[in-house]
Design a protein around this motif. Structure first.
Motif, PDB file in Angstrom:
ATOM      1  N   LEU A  75     -10.442   1.175 -19.740  1.00  0.00           N
ATOM      2  CA  LEU A  75     -10.229  -0.078 -20.464  1.00  0.00           C
ATOM      3  C   LEU A  75      -9.412  -1.066 -19.628  1.00  0.00           C
ATOM      4  N   ASP A  98     -10.507  -4.800 -18.556  1.00  0.00           N
ATOM      5  CA  ASP A  98      -9.652  -5.971 -18.748  1.00  0.00           C
ATOM      6  C   ASP A  98      -9.449  -6.732 -17.435  1.00  0.00           C
ATOM      7  N   ARG A 131     -15.577  -8.147 -24.466  1.00  0.00           N
ATOM      8  CA  ARG A 131     -14.703  -7.588 -23.422  1.00  0.00           C
ATOM      9  C   ARG A 131     -13.255  -7.971 -23.676  1.00  0.00           C
ATOM     10  N   THR A 185     -11.579  -5.620 -26.219  1.00  0.00           N
ATOM     11  CA  THR A 185     -11.382  -4.198 -25.900  1.00  0.00           C
ATOM     12  C   THR A 185      -9.922  -3.876 -25.566  1.00  0.00           C
ATOM     13  N   PHE A 242      -9.160  -3.678 -33.601  1.00  0.00           N
ATOM     14  CA  PHE A 242     -10.298  -4.016 -32.736  1.00  0.00           C
ATOM     15  C   PHE A 242     -11.496  -4.455 -33.563  1.00  0.00           C
TER      16      PHE A 242
END
Length: 379
Positions: free
Chosen positions: A45, A49, A69, A72, A105
């Protein structure tokens, strides 16, 4: 090379290193596979990022994918929180209830549905141009910061409880788990603070410095990831978890029913138990075992572990960790004063008396005698 190209280069390297570390964590042989896998997903992750610095060149027109994206990052801290639990507690297992950590999320993505995911390309492009002022983005950033504070406080509370339980139940002087996790969490806190300050530049008169701030953030992320790799390579099996069912003495005491007929009889029993325990420690020297636990000592003296925990941590008023190390230090002092053993090095002595770390031995010895082992021997 211009600023943007330099930033892209740093980001590409940071993403590559993050994926490399994730691969290492997936493949390294260790007993705590769950912790390694959670940490590996965390770094995947992180790579996703960090890819935001250059990925726009490859996903042109895929605006839905870009916003997804962004969101996340809301899975990162829950994964780190679960990783810390898996490291600290050897009996930790993932359960269905842990899916609740994904609620922020999912909620944020639902917020983007009406005015972004479901609209046409023209509206999406307009949204992107003004995204810093859009209410959805302001809500998103608020949730990110609130979530970060929530989980970082939660992790520090877990570490505090872990340290307290460890000191009351274990005598292994290699305290690497707590130190390592505390270092990681502190580094994450500092790094996130830098990111927050960087993001605030968007709304100030110094917004032209935003690209330089991104370069700083990318460089810090790269350095942190490299530091993790060095740690992981040097310590492939870093952590030794504790049993989550262990309780602190302060939590056990209210549950204990005193069955003695009088306070005097109870005090006499406690004094007898203390004398018996200290005599056993002096004669049998169980503290020479560097991995001695309170459970093992309770088995040796045939006493329930709850009673022994209360006896040491409450009535003797010492952590089990300090109680055992005091005997180790006394044994070391005897050896250091013994002229027939003057050829033994300090390193040999610390291993002989049950320590497995030179730094922890020196710290404990100085705490007990106000002198270093070498100074004590010379005096």
């Amino acid at each position: 090379m211009d600023k943007l190209s330099f930033l892209n280069s740093i980001a590409v390297i940071a993403v590559f290193v993050s994926i490399l570390l994730a691969f290492f964590l997936f493949t390294v042989k260790t007993e705590n596979k769950l912790a390694n896998r959670l940490f590996a997903f965390f770094f995947i992750l992180t790579a996703v990022d960090l890819s935001g610095f250059f990925v726009y060149e490859f996903i042109e027109g895929q605006l839905n994918l870009e916003v997804f994206r962004w969101t996340t990052c809301l899975l990162g801290m829950p994964l780190y929180y679960l990783f810390v639990l898996a490291v600290c507690y050897s009996d930790f297992r993932l359960k269905w209830k842990h899916l609740l950590h994904a609620i922020p999320f999912l909620a944020v993505n639902l917020i983007f549905v009406p005015r972004f995911y479901l609209v046409g390309d023209i509206e999406k492009i307009q949204f992107f141009k003004l995204h810093d002022q859009m209410p959805e983005m302001l809500i998103f950033r608020f949730v990110v910061e609130f979530q970060y504070v929530y989980y970082i406080v939660g992790v520090f509370l877990i570490l505090k409880k872990y340290k307290d339980i460890y000191l009351e139940n274990y005598a292994n002087t290699s305290f690497s788990t707590y130190i390592w996790l505390f270092q990681i969490t502190t580094v994450f806190l500092v790094a996130h603070t830098i990111v927050v300050l960087k993001n605030l530049l968007r709304y100030t008169d110094f917004n032209e410095s935003f690209i330089w701030a991104n370069i700083v953030v990318g460089s810090v992320a790269l350095l942190i990831t490299c530091w993790f790799i060095l740690k992981a390579l040097n310590h492939p099996e870093l952590f030794r978890g504790i049993n989550s069912k262990l309780k602190l003495t302060k939590n056990i005491l209210p549950e204990v029913e005193i069955k003695a007929e009088s306070g005097t009889e109870q005090n006499d029993l406690i004094k007898t138990q203390i004398i018996t325990l200290k005599q056993y420690m002096s004669e049998k020297e169980p503290f020479l075992d560097p991995s001695l636990t309170i459970q093992e000592l309770a088995n040796q003296i045939n006493m329930p572990v709850r009673d022994l925990s209360i006896l040491i941590n409450h009535h003797i008023d010492q952590h089990f960790f300090d109680f055992v190390n005091e005997y180790r230090i006394q044994k070391a002092m005897q050896i250091l004063k013994d002229t027939s053993k003057k050829d033994l090095t300090v390193l040999e002595i610390l291993y002989e008396v049950g320590f497995n770390s030179k730094s922890s031995f020196n710290t404990s010895f100085k705490k007990y005698t106000n002198l270093t082992p070498t100074a004590y021997r010379n005096s």
